[in-house]
Design an enzyme around this catalytic site. Structure first.
Site, PDB file in Angstrom:
ATOM      1  N   ASP A 342       0.833  -1.204   0.000  1.00  0.00           N
ATOM      2  CA  ASP A 342       0.000   0.000   0.000  1.00  0.00           C
ATOM      3  C   ASP A 342       0.866   1.252   0.000  1.00  0.00           C
ATOM      4  O   ASP A 342       2.056   1.202   0.309  1.00  0.00           O
ATOM      5  CB  ASP A 342      -0.921   0.011   1.219  1.00  0.00           C
ATOM      6  N   GLU A 343       0.256   2.353  -0.352  1.00  0.00           N
ATOM      7  CA  GLU A 343       0.857   3.686  -0.229  1.00  0.00           C
ATOM      8  C   GLU A 343       2.281   3.764  -0.787  1.00  0.00           C
ATOM      9  O   GLU A 343       3.148   4.425  -0.227  1.00  0.00           O
ATOM     10  CB  GLU A 343       0.828   4.139   1.236  1.00  0.00           C
TER      11      GLU A 343
END
Length: 537
Positions: A342-343
């Site tokens: 993620d991210e």
């Protein structure tokens, strides 16, 4: 995922449920009009008073009363005997009774394995005047049945000193099995480090509510928490700090294995996570050669996200990933290994896809199934991979559609909507600790949604379970963990375990309130939400 610029909604129609009427029936049998206060105090809890709600309850008959003659009788089976010993360790201190553990006997409490339509984790509890019998086809089912048995006894059974009885279990039958096979809780030990003892304490609390997956977030920008022999500075340097600049810490391989064994003794499977290619500053600081420019950044103790990335074109990146995954897989008997994903804002989309295409086969090579945060669906999820969805109500329609399409194409989903079950979200703007990037999440909002119908376009069959993550940017102690997890964690556990037809906030909030004396007895710190009718106000 775990920081201040990240990651839902949809009110679930409430269905009439049997539990409310059963509660009234049981109460009518237990409380005679005009009964004396002492008699009321002695009445056993109705069979449907537990959390998570059982699949089926048939109250009736005379309650069973534990006495000094009560024993726990188990099959001639080492695992069943171990569960019996776990139960006697709960019963002996508070009742003051000897509660012998035997391989045979009549009356008392019997734990029995038998063939039947119980599934991998289901059980039957039968209570009558002459005893209580727990039956399941697996030890895991018996263990979950023991958690129900605990909740049917007075809350004072959890105390470590002798308490006043009576110790009664309502008569009748509970037939129970989970809705989802994956019922998880995540603990972030990277932003702040938690000791083995603190993790084991949380495991015990998860087990009471039939959680069966412990997701450990072992690496992030602020700290690397697991020893890796082939890359020792990951732990000694990368693990030397935490948010705010504390001393951090890491688990030796022996300590990690201790956590794994302890979780297994409570029928939880450990899911280790090494977050890649972003959330990697602790690793990048530990080894300069992991950086594209060959320069190691300083250790990081803040809470921002999205600024770090492994160097996707470099061969050493995949040597690193292979070594870490190989060593961690060897320590982890469970099925899954979480690779984050993620991210990764500092990784181009092309590099992200290339990285995931190379790392997922490494996980498979060492015998594990990939789990990744739902951004994995923007790459090419491996066959059998699970995507953990943490989006919000406000997540873009395009991103939601991407996840739903992957689900239609065979990628399983674990649902962790941040504005529903991220346990680090503040209850209200004034509660502390916690963060508010996903909004404030009171108890009703955390409970009142339906995993099977949550993500538009995703087939219900793709939903493999629910997980409640607890990120630790603002958490430093076990009391912090407990305050944020309770009372929301039991609701997430119920969403994972109980049939959809039992889902009803009005009746749930009363069952939840009845848990408070048990938490008091166990020394669990919790938030007294005004949405819940707690005993004595």
């Amino acid at each position: 995922m775990g920081a201040l610029v990240r990651r839902h909604h949809g009110t679930t129609p409430r269905t009439p449920r049997l539990l409310g009427s059963l509660l009234l029936v049981a109460a009518a049998g237990a409380f005679t009009l005009g009964a004396a206060p002492a008699a009321r105090a002695a009445a056993p809890a109705p069979l449907d008073q537990v959390v998570p709600a059982p699949a089926s309850v048939q109250p009736g008959g005379t309650p069973y009363t534990l006495t000094r003659a009560t024993g726990v009788h188990v099959d001639h089976n080492a695992e069943v005997r171990r569960i019996g010993a776990y139960l006697t360790a709960i019963l002996r201190p508070s009742t003051g009774y000897p509660v012998p553990l035997t391989d045979s006997g009549t009356g008392g409490i019997r734990l029995h394995l038998a063939k039947g339509d119980f599934g991998a984790e289901g059980y039957r509890l039968q209570s009558a005047a002459d005893g209580v019998t727990l039956t399941a086809s697996t030890p895991a089912g018996l263990f979950h049945g023991v958690q129900t048995l605990r909740q049917l006894l007075p809350a004072s059974v959890e105390r470590k000193t002798v308490q006043t009885g009576p110790w009664r279990i309502a008569g009748g039958t509970v037939e129970d099995r989970p809705r989802y096979a994956y019922r998880g809780a995540m603990l972030d030990v990277s932003r702040h480090f938690f000791t083995v003892a603190q993790v084991e304490r949380y495991i015990d609390q998860l087990a009471l509510y039939k959680i069966n997956e412990l997701h450990l977030h072992l690496s992030d920008d602020q700290g690397w928490r697991i020893a890796v022999d082939s890359w020792p500075r990951l732990a000694t340097h990368g693990g030397s700090t935490e948010v705010g600049g504390g001393k951090g810490g890491y688990y030796t391989k022996a300590q990690y294995q201790q956590i794994v064994r302890y979780a297994a003794s409570r029928y939880l499977e450990v899911v280790p996570e090494i977050d890649m290619p972003g959330h990697t500053n602790a690793a990048l600081s530990s080894y300069a050669r992991l950086n594209c420019d060959g320069v190691a950044p300083p250790l990081y103790t803040g809470t921002q996200v999205g600024f770090s990335s492994l160097c996707v074109p470099k061969k050493v990146t995949y040597d690193f990933a292979d070594d870490v995954i190989r060593e961690l897989a060897a320590l982890t008997p469970g099925r899954y290994l979480h690779i984050g994903g993620d991210e990764a804002h500092s990784t181009s989309h092309a590099d992200y896809v290339a990285f995931m295409d190379r790392v997922q086969p490494i996980v498979a090579r060492y015998g594990k199934t990939v789990i990744g945060w739902h951004q994995l669906t923007g790459a090419h999820p491996a066959e059998g991979a699970l995507a953990q969805y943490w989006g919000l109500d406000g997540t873009s329609a395009t991103e939601k559609a991407q996840v739903a399409e992957a689900a239609r194409n065979g990628t399983g989903l674990i649902l962790s909507p941040a504005d529903r079950v991220y346990l680090d979200m503040k209850y209200t703007k004034s509660t502390k600790p916690g963060t508010t990037w996903a909004g404030t999440v009171e108890v009703q909002r955390s409970y009142d949604w339906n995993p099977g119908a949550y993500l538009a376009g995703a087939p219900a069959s793709a939903v493999k379970g629910v997980e409640a993550p607890l990120w630790s940017e603002t958490l430093k102690t076990s009391a912090d963990i407990e305050y944020m997890a309770f009372p929301r964690l039991p609701g997430a556990a119920e969403l994972g375990w109980s049939p959809a037809a039992t889902h009803d906030w009005t009746t749930y909030r009363r069952r939840l309130a009845a848990q408070a004396p048990r938490w008091d007895a166990l020394g669990i710190a919790y938030y007294k939400s005004p949405q819940v009718p707690w005993p004595n106000g």
